[in-house]
Design a protein around this motif. Structure first.
Motif, PDB file in Angstrom:
ATOM      1  N   ARG A  58      13.310   6.143  -3.822  1.00  0.00           N
ATOM      2  CA  ARG A  58      12.277   5.567  -4.262  1.00  0.00           C
ATOM      3  C   ARG A  58      11.118   4.859  -3.405  1.00  0.00           C
ATOM      4  NH1 ARG A  58      13.976   0.368  -7.626  1.00  0.00           N
ATOM      5  NH2 ARG A  58      11.834   0.165  -7.516  1.00  0.00           N
ATOM      6  N   TRP A  59      10.104   5.005  -3.797  1.00  0.00           N
ATOM      7  CA  TRP A  59       9.110   4.327  -3.053  1.00  0.00           C
ATOM      8  C   TRP A  59       8.862   3.026  -3.715  1.00  0.00           C
ATOM      9  CZ3 TRP A  59       6.079   6.488   0.698  1.00  0.00           C
ATOM     10  CH2 TRP A  59       6.212   8.028   1.088  1.00  0.00           C
ATOM     11  N   GLU A  60       8.931   2.045  -2.917  1.00  0.00           N
ATOM     12  CA  GLU A  60       8.872   0.544  -3.176  1.00  0.00           C
ATOM     13  C   GLU A  60       7.562  -0.027  -3.405  1.00  0.00           C
ATOM     14  OE1 GLU A  60      11.253  -1.415  -3.750  1.00  0.00           O
ATOM     15  OE2 GLU A  60      12.927  -0.198  -3.270  1.00  0.00           O
ATOM     16  N   SER A  61       6.529   0.543  -2.603  1.00  0.00           N
ATOM     17  CA  SER A  61       5.321   0.143  -2.737  1.00  0.00           C
ATOM     18  C   SER A  61       4.111   1.139  -2.671  1.00  0.00           C
ATOM     19  CB  SER A  61       4.967  -1.331  -2.221  1.00  0.00           C
ATOM     20  OG  SER A  61       5.041  -0.879  -0.589  1.00  0.00           O
ATOM     21  N   VAL A  62       2.992   0.766  -3.244  1.00  0.00           N
ATOM     22  CA  VAL A  62       1.683   1.527  -2.890  1.00  0.00           C
ATOM     23  C   VAL A  62       0.642   0.525  -2.971  1.00  0.00           C
ATOM     24  CG1 VAL A  62       0.022   3.543  -3.670  1.00  0.00           C
ATOM     25  CG2 VAL A  62       2.333   3.619  -4.156  1.00  0.00           C
ATOM     26  N   THR A  63       0.017   0.314  -1.792  1.00  0.00           N
ATOM     27  CA  THR A  63      -0.771  -1.003  -1.408  1.00  0.00           C
ATOM     28  C   THR A  63      -2.228  -0.497  -1.088  1.00  0.00           C
ATOM     29  OG1 THR A  63       1.127  -2.136  -0.797  1.00  0.00           O
ATOM     30  CG2 THR A  63      -1.042  -3.219  -0.389  1.00  0.00           C
ATOM     31  N   ASP A  64      -3.189  -1.053  -1.676  1.00  0.00           N
ATOM     32  CA  ASP A  64      -4.815  -0.759  -1.509  1.00  0.00           C
ATOM     33  C   ASP A  64      -5.344  -2.040  -1.077  1.00  0.00           C
ATOM     34  OD1 ASP A  64      -7.174   0.564  -1.343  1.00  0.00           O
ATOM     35  OD2 ASP A  64      -7.681  -0.024  -3.427  1.00  0.00           O
ATOM     36  N   VAL A  65      -5.353  -2.281   0.131  1.00  0.00           N
ATOM     37  CA  VAL A  65      -5.911  -3.567   0.691  1.00  0.00           C
ATOM     38  C   VAL A  65      -7.152  -3.285   1.652  1.00  0.00           C
ATOM     39  CG1 VAL A  65      -5.347  -5.905   1.874  1.00  0.00           C
ATOM     40  CG2 VAL A  65      -3.912  -4.901   0.311  1.00  0.00           C
ATOM     41  N   GLU A  66      -8.204  -3.621   1.590  1.00  0.00           N
ATOM     42  CA  GLU A  66      -9.358  -3.683   2.680  1.00  0.00           C
ATOM     43  C   GLU A  66      -9.652  -2.216   2.898  1.00  0.00           C
ATOM     44  OE1 GLU A  66      -8.590  -6.471   5.489  1.00  0.00           O
ATOM     45  OE2 GLU A  66      -8.868  -8.139   4.183  1.00  0.00           O
TER      46      GLU A  66
ATOM     47  N   ARG B  77      -7.464   0.414   3.039  1.00  0.00           N
ATOM     48  CA  ARG B  77      -6.230   1.095   3.725  1.00  0.00           C
ATOM     49  C   ARG B  77      -5.413   1.314   2.654  1.00  0.00           C
ATOM     50  NH1 ARG B  77      -6.136   1.480   9.044  1.00  0.00           N
ATOM     51  NH2 ARG B  77      -4.231   2.299   8.864  1.00  0.00           N
ATOM     52  N   LEU B  78      -4.529   2.734   2.721  1.00  0.00           N
ATOM     53  CA  LEU B  78      -3.437   2.829   1.746  1.00  0.00           C
ATOM     54  C   LEU B  78      -2.185   2.587   2.576  1.00  0.00           C
ATOM     55  CD1 LEU B  78      -1.757   4.488  -0.455  1.00  0.00           C
ATOM     56  CD2 LEU B  78      -2.399   6.401   0.737  1.00  0.00           C
TER      57      LEU B  78
ATOM     58  N   VAL C 258      -2.766   4.321   6.379  1.00  0.00           N
ATOM     59  CA  VAL C 258      -4.123   5.128   6.908  1.00  0.00           C
ATOM     60  C   VAL C 258      -5.247   4.268   6.083  1.00  0.00           C
ATOM     61  CG1 VAL C 258      -3.363   6.545   5.000  1.00  0.00           C
ATOM     62  CG2 VAL C 258      -4.590   7.413   6.688  1.00  0.00           C
ATOM     63  N   LEU C 259      -6.349   4.637   6.687  1.00  0.00           N
ATOM     64  CA  LEU C 259      -7.823   4.482   5.876  1.00  0.00           C
ATOM     65  C   LEU C 259      -7.879   5.524   4.824  1.00  0.00           C
ATOM     66  CD1 LEU C 259     -10.170   3.533   8.970  1.00  0.00           C
ATOM     67  CD2 LEU C 259      -9.254   1.840   7.164  1.00  0.00           C
ATOM     68  N   TRP C 260      -8.386   5.066   3.637  1.00  0.00           N
ATOM     69  CA  TRP C 260      -8.745   5.971   2.770  1.00  0.00           C
ATOM     70  C   TRP C 260      -9.903   6.693   3.121  1.00  0.00           C
ATOM     71  CZ3 TRP C 260      -5.980   6.866  -1.598  1.00  0.00           C
ATOM     72  CH2 TRP C 260      -5.168   6.048  -2.069  1.00  0.00           C
ATOM     73  N   SER C 261     -10.798   6.416   3.745  1.00  0.00           N
ATOM     74  CA  SER C 261     -12.080   7.181   4.047  1.00  0.00           C
ATOM     75  C   SER C 261     -11.486   7.999   5.399  1.00  0.00           C
ATOM     76  CB  SER C 261     -13.156   6.301   4.747  1.00  0.00           C
ATOM     77  OG  SER C 261     -12.612   5.585   5.750  1.00  0.00           O
ATOM     78  N   SER C 262     -10.406   8.137   5.782  1.00  0.00           N
ATOM     79  CA  SER C 262      -9.959   9.103   6.743  1.00  0.00           C
ATOM     80  C   SER C 262      -9.168  10.317   6.113  1.00  0.00           C
ATOM     81  CB  SER C 262      -9.093   8.612   7.720  1.00  0.00           C
ATOM     82  OG  SER C 262      -9.905   7.391   8.411  1.00  0.00           O
TER      83      SER C 262
ATOM     84  N   LEU D 282      -9.281   8.458  -5.895  1.00  0.00           N
ATOM     85  CA  LEU D 282      -9.198   7.463  -5.045  1.00  0.00           C
ATOM     86  C   LEU D 282     -10.039   7.584  -3.431  1.00  0.00           C
ATOM     87  CD1 LEU D 282      -5.878   5.625  -5.570  1.00  0.00           C
ATOM     88  CD2 LEU D 282      -8.052   4.475  -6.005  1.00  0.00           C
ATOM     89  N   ILE D 283      -9.825   8.770  -2.925  1.00  0.00           N
ATOM     90  CA  ILE D 283     -10.185   9.335  -1.735  1.00  0.00           C
ATOM     91  C   ILE D 283     -11.561   9.387  -1.629  1.00  0.00           C
ATOM     92  CG2 ILE D 283     -10.155  11.198   0.170  1.00  0.00           C
ATOM     93  CD1 ILE D 283      -6.979  11.541  -0.657  1.00  0.00           C
TER      94      ILE D 283
END
Length: 225
Positions: free
Chosen positions: A87-95, A97-98, A128-132, A214-215
């Motif tokens: 399982r994937w424990e977390s998907v975080t979107d902060v500042e 970054r994914l 990773v940076l979303w914008s990348s 999101l990207i």
């Protein structure tokens, strides 16, 4: 004669004044509707960022179990590689970054002697940076486990910071999360990252669209070539 001439001149002057006055009055009418507030940019269509992240997170939790039989060539026994927690424990979107984190516990089982001979708990993480990221998100299926997933890739170069940790053989996932790993792999900078998920192909397509949304919101561009 002079009196007639004067009358004609006065009449001509009056007519010219009326023409000029008519032009002055009609001029604003020609420009009517051309003034007003500057046009604003049309907002990007689609769900809000927070709702999209929540949608992805719900699909990446609790993939259940999978089993795959491994029979070494020329070997006497068959072995089953079993993953009770995947399982994937977390998907975080902060500042901007994914961050993704996955925990799993696997063991191999000898089908002849009916004994377990190998256990392993591990965690994997990527940031990773979303914008990348490129909005060209791919959908795939793993041949052995039959699990579906999506592949995220960098627009150019290597943009992922990834790591993998291995823990004691006998620990459960909850115990491993409270302990120190017995071995830590060096962090790797990669140009892609595969995300396994629960469900079939249709769910994978939906997750791919959510990641793509999101990207694009974050300014990610497709590769130039």
């Amino acid at each position: 004669m002079k009196e007639t001439y004067c009358r004609l001149m006065i009449l001509a002057l009056l007519l010219s004044v009326r023409v000029v006055a008519g032009q002055e009055v009609s001029a604003p009418g020609k420009n009517a509707g051309k003034t007003g507030p500057a046009p604003t940019a049309t907002p990007r269509a689609g769900p809000a960022r927070e709702a999209t992240v929540k949608f992805i997170e719900d699909y990446l939790k609790g993939c259940g179990e999978f089993e795959g039989v491994q029979a070494p060539e020329g070997g006497q026994y068959q072995y089953i590689l079993h993953t009770p927690h995947y399982r994937w424990e977390s998907v975080t979107d902060v500042e901007g970054r994914l961050s993704l984190a996955r925990w799993s516990k696997t063991y191999s089982f000898n089908t002849t002697t009916r004994t377990h001979f190998s256990w392993e708990v591990q965690s994997s993480a990527a940031s990773v940076l979303w914008s990348s990221l490129s909005p060209e998100v791919e959908v795939w299926q793993e041949e052995e486990s039959k699990l579906w997933g999506v592949a995220l890739s960098c627009t150019t170069g290597s943009c992922f910071d990834t790591s993998r940790r291995f823990f004691s053989d006998i620990l459960s996932i909850s115990e491993a999360r409270r302990s120190s790993p017995r071995r830590v792999e060096d962090k790797i900078i990669g140009n892609s990252w595969s995300v396994e998920l629960c469900g079939g192909e249709s769910e994978a397509e939906r997750i791919a669209r959510a990641f793509r949304h999101l990207i694009e919101l974050s300014g990610g561009k497709a590769p130039p070539f």
